[in-house]
Motif scaffolding. Structure first.
Motif, short mmCIF file in Angstrom:
data_model
loop_
_atom_site.label_atom_id
_atom_site.label_comp_id
_atom_site.label_asym_id
_atom_site.label_seq_id
_atom_site.Cartn_x
_atom_site.Cartn_y
_atom_site.Cartn_z
N HIS A 134 4.04 -3.27 8.83
CA HIS A 134 3.75 -4.41 7.99
C HIS A 134 4.05 -3.67 6.54
N GLN A 135 4.02 -2.48 6.28
CA GLN A 135 4.22 -2.08 5.04
C GLN A 135 5.68 -2.21 4.44
N ALA B 262 6.00 -6.07 3.86
CA ALA B 262 5.59 -6.38 2.64
C ALA B 262 6.74 -6.23 1.44
N VAL B 263 7.53 -5.24 1.66
CA VAL B 263 8.57 -5.05 0.63
C VAL B 263 9.57 -6.04 0.90
N VAL B 264 10.18 -6.15 2.06
CA VAL B 264 11.06 -7.22 2.49
C VAL B 264 10.52 -8.69 2.03
N ARG B 265 9.45 -8.87 2.15
CA ARG B 265 8.85 -10.27 1.58
C ARG B 265 8.96 -10.27 0.27
N ASP C 275 0.58 -1.37 0.05
CA ASP C 275 0.13 -0.08 0.00
C ASP C 275 0.86 1.30 0.03
N LEU C 276 2.30 1.08 -0.42
CA LEU C 276 2.95 2.36 -0.44
C LEU C 276 2.87 3.14 -1.86
N THR C 277 2.72 4.28 -1.86
CA THR C 277 2.48 4.95 -2.96
C THR C 277 3.84 5.78 -3.51
N ALA C 278 3.71 6.57 -4.67
CA ALA C 278 4.71 7.24 -5.14
C ALA C 278 5.01 8.47 -4.12
#
Length: 344
Positions: free
Chosen positions: A59-60, A63-66, A43-46
């Motif tokens: 958790h955000q 998610a990138v790490v996963r 759910d991260l945006t530019a």
């Protein structure tokens, strides 16, 4: 040499800046991974990524790490080497301006929730050895080895930058199995880790703590510490569900609240609370242990073992002693004596 403080947090579910997630994206891009692939599920945006003061939840970043670990499962050490003191913003500048390495370590532990760690690092002195232990038990299995290696490599990279010299590493133990190539590990730590060791830690000659740091500035340290305190105070007001459970438990007189009682206090069902805590990488029992451990450490200087056991809701002192040894690796009496009290 002073004793080392307890870490500010014993979990990874705390708000954090955008810098680490952005670093992981750059690391993946350098290895040909598309940004959209790495951002999937975050759910991260530019706009988030372009804002240097943006704050995200754990958790955000996870998610990138996963996504990164799914494509580059053995890149944890390489990723960790991209973390520098400046990556940590004002906390990193506090490291750089510290008088000695021990002052920098103290600052790191006191404001651990201003870092990007997922593995709950602690530091303890064992004679002439500094033991840096990681506690990744609450992490999902698919990211645990990657994050253990990332966090430990980051710690050693920053220490090496601060002392501007070789870090006297005596041993490194890693719980997971050895990868086919350990050259990155040997380059970062100066030796080959012991894999399959059942624990995650590095052991360093404690003399490193006395080293004076080249950029020491008491004025800069005082300013950075005030800014760290302001930032930590603000972020700690947004603790997430794990923090809400801790808050309820911290206000408990004798820790008699069961999970259904805490769930009711938070206005959710026990099943929902259990699910959310699992998603946060923890459990009700783990949080109860954390709060009890902190309360025990606070009470022991002025109370007997039996009194503390009763205060924490243990039926008998023996059960408390067993739990305390699991939390701190020593008995309550020894812990109290090390702080100049009897501990009865």
């Amino acid at each position: 040499m002073r004793t080392l403080p307890e870490p500010a947090v014993r979990h990874w579910d705390f708000p954090r800046g955008i810098a680490s997630a952005a670093l992981m994206l750059r690391f993946g891009a350098e290895r040909g991974l598309p940004r959209d692939t790495l951002l999937d599920g975050s759910d991260l945006t530019a706009d988030d990524l372009a804002d240097p003061v943006a704050e995200i939840n754990a958790h955000q970043e996870l998610a990138v790490v996963r996504n990164l670990a799914a494509h580059l499962p053995r890149a944890g050490i390489a990723a960790g080497r991209h973390y520098h003191a400046t990556t940590f913003g004002v906390l990193g500048h506090a490291f750089l301006s510290a008088a000695t390495m021990q002052d920098a370590v103290d600052m790191a532990l006191r404001y651990l929730d201003l870092s990007f760690t997922f593995t709950g690092p602690t530091a303890a002195l064992d004679g002439d050895r500094l033991v840096i232990s990681l506690h990744p038990a609450g992490l999902p299995d698919d990211v645990r080895p990657f994050l253990v290696e990332r966090d430990l490599a980051a710690i050693h990279t920053v220490i090496g930058e601060l002392v501007t010299g070789e870090v006297p590493v005596l041993a490194v133990d890693l719980a997971h199995a050895a990868p086919p190539d350990t050259s990155d590990h040997e380059e970062v730590f100066g030796l080959r880790p012991e894999f399959g060791a059942g624990r995650d830690r590095s052991v360093v000659d404690a003399s490193v703590l006395a080293r004076a740091l080249p950029l020491a500035s008491p004025e800069a340290t005082a300013l950075c510490e005030r800014q760290c305190e302001d930032l930590a105070t603000r972020r700690r007001r947004k603790p997430g569900v794990a923090g809400e459970v801790r808050r309820v438990l911290e206000h408990s007189a004798r820790f008699e609240e069961t999970m259904p009682v805490v769930a009711r206090a938070l206005g959710i069902s026990p099943r929902t609370l259990r699910r959310r805590l699992t998603e946060a990488g923890t459990s009700y029992q783990a949080l109860l242990d954390e709060v009890r451990a902190d309360r025990a450490a606070a009470l022991l200087p002025g109370a007997s073992v039996e009194q503390v056991a009763a205060q924490l809701g243990f039926a008998e002192a023996a059960s408390f002693i067993h739990a305390f040894r699991r939390w701190y690796g020593t008995t309550p009496s020894n812990y109290a004596r090390s702080r100049g009290t009897s501990g009865g």
